[in-house]
Design a protein around this motif. Structure first.
Motif, PDB file in Angstrom:
ATOM      1  N   TYR A  95      10.590  -1.256  -6.353  1.00  0.00           N
ATOM      2  CA  TYR A  95      11.982  -1.292  -6.819  1.00  0.00           C
ATOM      3  C   TYR A  95      12.936  -0.664  -5.794  1.00  0.00           C
ATOM      4  O   TYR A  95      14.033  -1.159  -5.582  1.00  0.00           O
ATOM      5  CB  TYR A  95      12.077  -0.563  -8.164  1.00  0.00           C
ATOM      6  CG  TYR A  95      13.459  -0.484  -8.745  1.00  0.00           C
ATOM      7  CD1 TYR A  95      14.072  -1.607  -9.292  1.00  0.00           C
ATOM      8  CD2 TYR A  95      14.153   0.720  -8.772  1.00  0.00           C
ATOM      9  CE1 TYR A  95      15.342  -1.538  -9.832  1.00  0.00           C
ATOM     10  CE2 TYR A  95      15.419   0.798  -9.313  1.00  0.00           C
ATOM     11  CZ  TYR A  95      16.019  -0.323  -9.845  1.00  0.00           C
ATOM     12  OH  TYR A  95      17.276  -0.247 -10.389  1.00  0.00           O
ATOM     13  N   THR A  96      12.524   0.426  -5.171  1.00  0.00           N
ATOM     14  CA  THR A  96      13.393   1.097  -4.201  1.00  0.00           C
ATOM     15  C   THR A  96      13.272   0.532  -2.785  1.00  0.00           C
ATOM     16  O   THR A  96      13.900   1.045  -1.869  1.00  0.00           O
ATOM     17  CB  THR A  96      13.102   2.615  -4.167  1.00  0.00           C
ATOM     18  OG1 THR A  96      11.728   2.828  -3.861  1.00  0.00           O
ATOM     19  CG2 THR A  96      13.471   3.275  -5.476  1.00  0.00           C
ATOM     20  N   GLY A  97      12.447  -0.498  -2.620  1.00  0.00           N
ATOM     21  CA  GLY A  97      12.340  -1.138  -1.313  1.00  0.00           C
ATOM     22  C   GLY A  97      11.312  -0.517  -0.391  1.00  0.00           C
ATOM     23  O   GLY A  97      11.271  -0.826   0.794  1.00  0.00           O
ATOM     24  N   ARG A  98      10.490   0.357  -0.896  1.00  0.00           N
ATOM     25  CA  ARG A  98       9.437   1.004  -0.104  1.00  0.00           C
ATOM     26  C   ARG A  98       8.130   0.228  -0.273  1.00  0.00           C
ATOM     27  O   ARG A  98       7.152   0.727  -0.821  1.00  0.00           O
ATOM     28  CB  ARG A  98       9.252   2.450  -0.549  1.00  0.00           C
ATOM     29  CG  ARG A  98      10.490   3.304  -0.453  1.00  0.00           C
ATOM     30  CD  ARG A  98      10.915   3.446   0.996  1.00  0.00           C
ATOM     31  NE  ARG A  98      11.840   4.543   1.159  1.00  0.00           N
ATOM     32  CZ  ARG A  98      13.015   4.426   1.729  1.00  0.00           C
ATOM     33  NH1 ARG A  98      13.412   3.263   2.181  1.00  0.00           N
ATOM     34  NH2 ARG A  98      13.796   5.464   1.867  1.00  0.00           N
ATOM     35  N   THR A  99       8.110  -0.994   0.222  1.00  0.00           N
ATOM     36  CA  THR A  99       6.997  -1.912   0.001  1.00  0.00           C
ATOM     37  C   THR A  99       5.696  -1.426   0.620  1.00  0.00           C
ATOM     38  O   THR A  99       4.632  -1.531   0.004  1.00  0.00           O
ATOM     39  CB  THR A  99       7.357  -3.306   0.554  1.00  0.00           C
ATOM     40  OG1 THR A  99       8.614  -3.690   0.017  1.00  0.00           O
ATOM     41  CG2 THR A  99       6.313  -4.334   0.169  1.00  0.00           C
ATOM     42  N   GLY A 100       5.750  -0.882   1.822  1.00  0.00           N
ATOM     43  CA  GLY A 100       4.543  -0.423   2.494  1.00  0.00           C
ATOM     44  C   GLY A 100       3.811   0.646   1.704  1.00  0.00           C
ATOM     45  O   GLY A 100       2.603   0.541   1.440  1.00  0.00           O
ATOM     46  N   SER A 101       4.534   1.689   1.312  1.00  0.00           N
ATOM     47  CA  SER A 101       3.888   2.761   0.541  1.00  0.00           C
ATOM     48  C   SER A 101       3.522   2.278  -0.865  1.00  0.00           C
ATOM     49  O   SER A 101       2.566   2.786  -1.466  1.00  0.00           O
ATOM     50  CB  SER A 101       4.782   3.995   0.469  1.00  0.00           C
ATOM     51  OG  SER A 101       5.999   3.694  -0.180  1.00  0.00           O
ATOM     52  N   ALA A 102       4.252   1.289  -1.394  1.00  0.00           N
ATOM     53  CA  ALA A 102       3.907   0.731  -2.706  1.00  0.00           C
ATOM     54  C   ALA A 102       2.551   0.033  -2.652  1.00  0.00           C
ATOM     55  O   ALA A 102       1.725   0.189  -3.561  1.00  0.00           O
ATOM     56  CB  ALA A 102       4.988  -0.248  -3.157  1.00  0.00           C
ATOM     57  N   ILE A 103       2.301  -0.697  -1.587  1.00  0.00           N
ATOM     58  CA  ILE A 103       1.016  -1.388  -1.440  1.00  0.00           C
ATOM     59  C   ILE A 103      -0.114  -0.369  -1.301  1.00  0.00           C
ATOM     60  O   ILE A 103      -1.167  -0.506  -1.924  1.00  0.00           O
ATOM     61  CB  ILE A 103       1.052  -2.375  -0.256  1.00  0.00           C
ATOM     62  CG1 ILE A 103       2.007  -3.537  -0.597  1.00  0.00           C
ATOM     63  CG2 ILE A 103      -0.338  -2.882   0.089  1.00  0.00           C
ATOM     64  CD1 ILE A 103       2.318  -4.444   0.570  1.00  0.00           C
ATOM     65  N   VAL A 104       0.111   0.674  -0.502  1.00  0.00           N
ATOM     66  CA  VAL A 104      -0.893   1.730  -0.351  1.00  0.00           C
ATOM     67  C   VAL A 104      -1.184   2.371  -1.700  1.00  0.00           C
ATOM     68  O   VAL A 104      -2.349   2.565  -2.088  1.00  0.00           O
ATOM     69  CB  VAL A 104      -0.430   2.796   0.674  1.00  0.00           C
ATOM     70  CG1 VAL A 104      -1.320   4.024   0.643  1.00  0.00           C
ATOM     71  CG2 VAL A 104      -0.367   2.203   2.070  1.00  0.00           C
ATOM     72  N   MET A 105      -0.140   2.667  -2.443  1.00  0.00           N
ATOM     73  CA  MET A 105      -0.299   3.301  -3.748  1.00  0.00           C
ATOM     74  C   MET A 105      -1.058   2.387  -4.709  1.00  0.00           C
ATOM     75  O   MET A 105      -1.923   2.834  -5.463  1.00  0.00           O
ATOM     76  CB  MET A 105       1.097   3.623  -4.298  1.00  0.00           C
ATOM     77  CG  MET A 105       1.151   4.689  -5.306  1.00  0.00           C
ATOM     78  SD  MET A 105       2.891   5.101  -5.585  1.00  0.00           S
ATOM     79  CE  MET A 105       2.655   6.429  -6.716  1.00  0.00           C
ATOM     80  N   LEU A 106      -0.738   1.116  -4.685  1.00  0.00           N
ATOM     81  CA  LEU A 106      -1.396   0.146  -5.563  1.00  0.00           C
ATOM     82  C   LEU A 106      -2.883   0.008  -5.228  1.00  0.00           C
ATOM     83  O   LEU A 106      -3.734  -0.003  -6.123  1.00  0.00           O
ATOM     84  CB  LEU A 106      -0.690  -1.208  -5.430  1.00  0.00           C
ATOM     85  CG  LEU A 106      -0.997  -2.267  -6.458  1.00  0.00           C
ATOM     86  CD1 LEU A 106      -0.705  -1.773  -7.856  1.00  0.00           C
ATOM     87  CD2 LEU A 106      -0.172  -3.515  -6.166  1.00  0.00           C
TER      88      LEU A 106
END
Length: 145
Positions: A95-106
């Motif tokens: 949602y906040t545009g932090r796609t890279g860290s979102a993928i890592v978190m997922l």
């Protein structure tokens, strides 16, 4: 000067800023930022603004326009709620545009050990979002055009 309104700002010896309009500019052409000028003041208005020759001791300088407010299409409360309720799915990061860290978190959330890491990570993100001012949130997570 603001090209939309035609208004400008000038800083005086007293440290205050004074507004002026194109009608107050007493010279041909347009003023430039950093140009040393002289003017008469009336309240918060600068009247009869004209450029000064480059002479030592002149202290009136055209002030740069105030900074623009950051524009954001995201809401910090929505981001905080996503982090709290769906933290390990990293939707708040997407949602906040932090796609890279979102993928890592997922990817981390797919394991039990990773889940133990992503819940606190999401809660820390939630607290950060809630503690930020709206202006700071907008500046940190700007709208992607």
């Amino acid at each position: 000067m603001d090209s939309r309104t035609g208004e400008g700002l000038v800083a005086g010896d007293d440290g205050q800023r004074y507004r002026f309009t194109p009608e107050d500019w007493a010279q041909r052409g347009e003023p430039a930022i950093g140009l040393k000028v002289d003017f008469e003041s009336n309240g918060d208005r600068a009247l009869s603004v004209f450029p000064m020759p480059e002479v030592a001791g002149t202290r009136h300088v055209l002030a740069p326009p105030p900074p623009r407010e950051p524009v954001n299409d995201r809401n910090k409360l929505v981001a905080a709620l996503l982090a709290f309720f769906l933290g390990p799915l990293a939707l708040h990061r997407f949602y906040t545009g932090r796609t890279g860290s979102a993928i890592v978190m997922l990817v981390l959330s797919m394991t039990v050990v990773g889940m133990l890491l992503t819940w606190p990570w999401a809660l820390i993100d939630m607290i950060r979002y809630l503690m930020m001012s709206d202006r700071e949130f907008a500046a940190r997570y700007p709208r992607k055009d």
